[in-house]
Enzyme design. Structure first.
Site, PDB file in Angstrom:
ATOM      1  N   GLY A 122      -4.738 -20.010  13.347  1.00  0.00           N
ATOM      2  CA  GLY A 122      -6.153 -20.251  13.641  1.00  0.00           C
ATOM      3  C   GLY A 122      -6.795 -21.044  12.518  1.00  0.00           C
ATOM      4  O   GLY A 122      -6.541 -20.776  11.343  1.00  0.00           O
ATOM      5  N   GLY A 188       5.154  -6.912 -14.228  1.00  0.00           N
ATOM      6  CA  GLY A 188       3.888  -6.318 -13.799  1.00  0.00           C
ATOM      7  C   GLY A 188       4.004  -4.821 -13.583  1.00  0.00           C
ATOM      8  O   GLY A 188       4.752  -4.379 -12.707  1.00  0.00           O
ATOM      9  N   ALA A 189       3.284  -4.038 -14.413  1.00  0.00           N
ATOM     10  CA  ALA A 189       3.258  -2.579 -14.233  1.00  0.00           C
ATOM     11  C   ALA A 189       2.000  -2.188 -13.476  1.00  0.00           C
ATOM     12  O   ALA A 189       1.296  -1.243 -13.846  1.00  0.00           O
ATOM     13  CB  ALA A 189       3.326  -1.875 -15.583  1.00  0.00           C
ATOM     14  N   VAL A 191       0.241  -1.406  -9.457  1.00  0.00           N
ATOM     15  CA  VAL A 191       0.592  -0.450  -8.407  1.00  0.00           C
ATOM     16  C   VAL A 191       1.912  -0.850  -7.739  1.00  0.00           C
ATOM     17  O   VAL A 191       2.836  -0.035  -7.589  1.00  0.00           O
ATOM     18  CB  VAL A 191      -0.538  -0.404  -7.354  1.00  0.00           C
ATOM     19  CG1 VAL A 191      -0.183   0.565  -6.246  1.00  0.00           C
ATOM     20  CG2 VAL A 191      -1.851  -0.015  -8.010  1.00  0.00           C
ATOM     21  N   GLY A 278       0.599  -9.505  -9.296  1.00  0.00           N
ATOM     22  CA  GLY A 278      -0.700  -9.566  -8.621  1.00  0.00           C
ATOM     23  C   GLY A 278      -0.627 -10.378  -7.331  1.00  0.00           C
ATOM     24  O   GLY A 278       0.412 -10.951  -6.993  1.00  0.00           O
ATOM     25  N   ARG A 279      -1.744 -10.390  -6.611  1.00  0.00           N
ATOM     26  CA  ARG A 279      -1.834 -11.128  -5.349  1.00  0.00           C
ATOM     27  C   ARG A 279      -3.059 -12.027  -5.400  1.00  0.00           C
ATOM     28  O   ARG A 279      -4.007 -11.749  -6.133  1.00  0.00           O
ATOM     29  CB  ARG A 279      -1.913 -10.161  -4.160  1.00  0.00           C
ATOM     30  CG  ARG A 279      -0.672  -9.279  -4.037  1.00  0.00           C
ATOM     31  CD  ARG A 279      -0.759  -8.316  -2.864  1.00  0.00           C
ATOM     32  NE  ARG A 279      -0.855  -8.972  -1.584  1.00  0.00           N
ATOM     33  CZ  ARG A 279       0.168  -9.453  -0.888  1.00  0.00           C
ATOM     34  NH1 ARG A 279       1.400  -9.366  -1.381  1.00  0.00           N
ATOM     35  NH2 ARG A 279      -0.018 -10.024   0.272  1.00  0.00           N
ATOM     36  N   ALA A 327      -5.831  -1.796   1.819  1.00  0.00           N
ATOM     37  CA  ALA A 327      -5.907  -1.832   3.273  1.00  0.00           C
ATOM     38  C   ALA A 327      -7.150  -1.114   3.800  1.00  0.00           C
ATOM     39  O   ALA A 327      -7.845  -1.614   4.701  1.00  0.00           O
ATOM     40  CB  ALA A 327      -4.647  -1.203   3.858  1.00  0.00           C
ATOM     41  N   HIS A 451      -6.128  29.602  -0.100  1.00  0.00           N
ATOM     42  CA  HIS A 451      -5.145  29.967  -1.125  1.00  0.00           C
ATOM     43  C   HIS A 451      -3.829  30.342  -0.455  1.00  0.00           C
ATOM     44  O   HIS A 451      -3.851  31.063   0.547  1.00  0.00           O
ATOM     45  CB  HIS A 451      -5.661  31.157  -1.936  1.00  0.00           C
ATOM     46  CG  HIS A 451      -4.655  31.643  -2.930  1.00  0.00           C
ATOM     47  ND1 HIS A 451      -4.381  30.959  -4.090  1.00  0.00           N
ATOM     48  CD2 HIS A 451      -3.825  32.732  -2.924  1.00  0.00           C
ATOM     49  CE1 HIS A 451      -3.446  31.604  -4.773  1.00  0.00           C
ATOM     50  NE2 HIS A 451      -3.089  32.677  -4.077  1.00  0.00           N
TER      51      HIS A 451
END
Ligand code: FAD
Ligand code: AMP
Length: 475
Positions: A122, A188-189, A191, A278-279, A327, A451
């Site tokens: 698109g 990269g540490a 997520v 990263g992104r 997300a 509990h």
């Protein structure tokens, strides 16, 4: 098929497809265009999250964790099994099945809410027209009263370590490995690096994680980050901080990595290297000239707090706009926009977007870190409850980590909740709801928790903020 819609959504990931579904529920005519293609060339809705992100990573995290627990914990429970092994092909097959069920589910959801799913490319043209290019290259022009851009993000490629499959790979490649690399490097540490590093470490790789920043998990509360580093190192992840990768090249069947730290330049040889640095927002071939949609200096589509772009009737949601690349953040934005278009109320409370890292122990938080509260200058109190004091966590053989509640000293408002421990990602939901309702720590303290459950840790942490914890010593 119609060429004119109330709403056209470009992008069918977790930001775009919920927007389309909500538009359908709001009785608007809606099309959702998505171009995601699997490795076999087939189209699939669901974007990065369902096809190459959240879902497949959690499938492999679950399988690899079960394997690790069977090896390390079963004997403690008094369970005898033969030699514990694993079948990676079966793990990958299970993962692929889960992805397929999830992505095919979107077709069913679209049908049920009257969304026209269009698989292809698109492109937004001026005047809320959209050029749709199908799989066979044929083009059609569609028009809409509103267009929602949800084109997502792609992995950052480092100049120092350009992708070269099968040796230098991105996160999608790292989810699809068919053999366990003996030596695995991760750049990269963050997520993604920690989750993928955990999967392959549990399955036997020697994993070295190179992180340019001198501190670990700077996005998280540092008390949590310290606890996480301790556990991950114990599991065998070799995390090197202040280590900036300056070059990586494939040499024969290995990758030679160079990195700089305070002590100088170092070399590391690995069999495969995951670049999880990263992104970045993806807007390739999305916008024709003259649409009026603006990008910021980092390539994100510029939007206001309601996700309106600079162009009338054009909105943008998810990873392609500012805010955390998560997300659920994209989903809420998509739903908000579809409701606003229909004249309904819509809002995203960016202060209560939870973050979860699916390592062991799991890490989750919502709101401000202690460092952020401290630098705001607002007087605060902190309550911490260790899972070691939780009967349920001990029964589960998972008495690691803690829950931490930070509340304002003046009016007791909860400012942040941070959990590292079993099911932290599930436990954080209570804190999100509490903060959404502007609860005080006393509200949490006066809420009955069953509990023995893990959720008692959040209850006790709230009590500890006033030195009134029952099941641990108040400090
Ligand atoms: P995307 O999911 O990237 O979807 C965008 C879609 O739009 C894609 O299908 C793309 O092909 C399509 N598209 C783009 N341009 C066009 C166009 N012009 N025409 C047609 N189609 C187009 N987040 C979490 O919240 N929890 C997690 O546990 C988690 N784990 C992750 C693990 C990994 C390994 C990775 C990589 C990511 C993870 N994320 C996680 C992040 C999450 O995947 C993203 O935040 C989320 O997918 C963003 O959704 P989106 O809809 O904005 O974009
Ligand atoms: P995230 O943005 O959370 O996915 O994390 C990506 C991590 O990669 C960040 O913590 C960056 O500091 C790190 N990073 C980016 N480039 C490099 C590099 N060249 N060498 C080492 N770490 C890097």
């Amino acid at each position: 098929m119609a060429d004119s819609f109330d709403v056209i959504v470009i992008g069918g990931g977790p930001a775009g497809y919920p927007a389309a579904i909500r538009a359908g529920q709001n009785k608007l005519s809606v099309a959702c265009i998505d171009e995601w293609r699997n490795r076999d060339g087939s189209y699939a809705f669901g974007g990065t999250c369902l096809n190459a992100g959240c879902i497949p990573s959690k499938a492999l995290l679950e399988s690899s964790e079960l394997y690790a627990r069977a090896r390390e914990e079963f004997a403690v429970h008094g369970i005898r099994v033969g030699e514990v092994g694993f079948d990676l092909a079966q793990m990958q097959k299970r993962k692929a099945g889960i992805v397929k069920t999830s992505t095919q589910g979107i077709n069913a959801l679209f049908k049920a809410s009257g969304v026209t799913g269009l698989q292809g490319h698109g492109k937004l043209l001026p005047g809320r027209r959209v050029e749709f290019t199908g799989a066979d290259g044929s083009k059609r022009e569609l028009t809409a009263k509103h267009v929602i851009l949800a084109s997502g993000s792609v992995p950052v490629e480092l100049k120092a370590a350009p992708f070269k499959a099968p040796h230098i790979i991105d996160s999608w490649g790292a989810l699809d490995l068919e053999t366990v690399p003996k030596r695995l490097g991760v750049i990269g540490a963050g997520v993604i690096g920690l989750e993928l590093g955990s999967v392959w470490r549990r399955l036997g790789s020697e994993v070295t994680v190179l992180e340019a920043l001198p501190d670990f998990l700077t996005i998280a509360d540092q008390q949590l980050a310290k606890e996480a580093a301790r556990h991950l190192k114990k599991q065998g992840l070799d995390i090197r901080l202040g280590a900036k990768v300056s070059a990586a090249r494939v040499s024969g069947d290995a990758v030679e990595v160079s990195y700089e730290d305070a002590k100088g330049t170092h070399k590391l040889t690995v069999d495969q290297l995951i670049v999880a640095a990263g992104r970045r927002p993806f807007t390739g071939e999305l916008l024709a000239a003259g649409t009026g949609v603006e990008l910021d200096e980092r390539g994100f589509i510029k939007v206001d707090e309601h996700c309106r772009t600079a162009a009338q009737g054009v909105w943008a949601v998810g990873d392609c706009v500012r805010g955390p690349m998560l997300a659920h953040k994209g989903k809420e934005e998509g739903v908000m926009v579809a409701d606003l278009i229909a004249g309904r109320y819509g809002e995203v409370n960016y202060k209560t977007v939870p973050s979860v890292i699916y390592t062991v122990p799991e890490i989750a938080w919502v709101g401000l870190t202690e460092e952020q509260v401290k630098s705001s200058g607002r007087p605060y109190k902190v309550g911490v409850f260790p899972f070691l004091a939780s009967g349920r966590a001990r029964a589960m053989e998972q008495a690691q980590g803690f829950a931490k509640v930070i509340a304002a000293q003046d009016d007791d408002e909860i400012l942040g909740v941070h959990i590292i421990g079993p099911m932290a990602g599930e436990l954080i939901a209570e804190a999100v709801l509490a903060m959404e309702y502007s609860a005080s720590s006393e509200d949490l303290q006066r809420t009955i928790h069953a509990h023995p459950t893990l959720s008692e840790a959040v209850h006790e942490a709230a009590l500890a903020a006033d030195k009134r914890a029952i099941d641990s010593i108040n400090r």
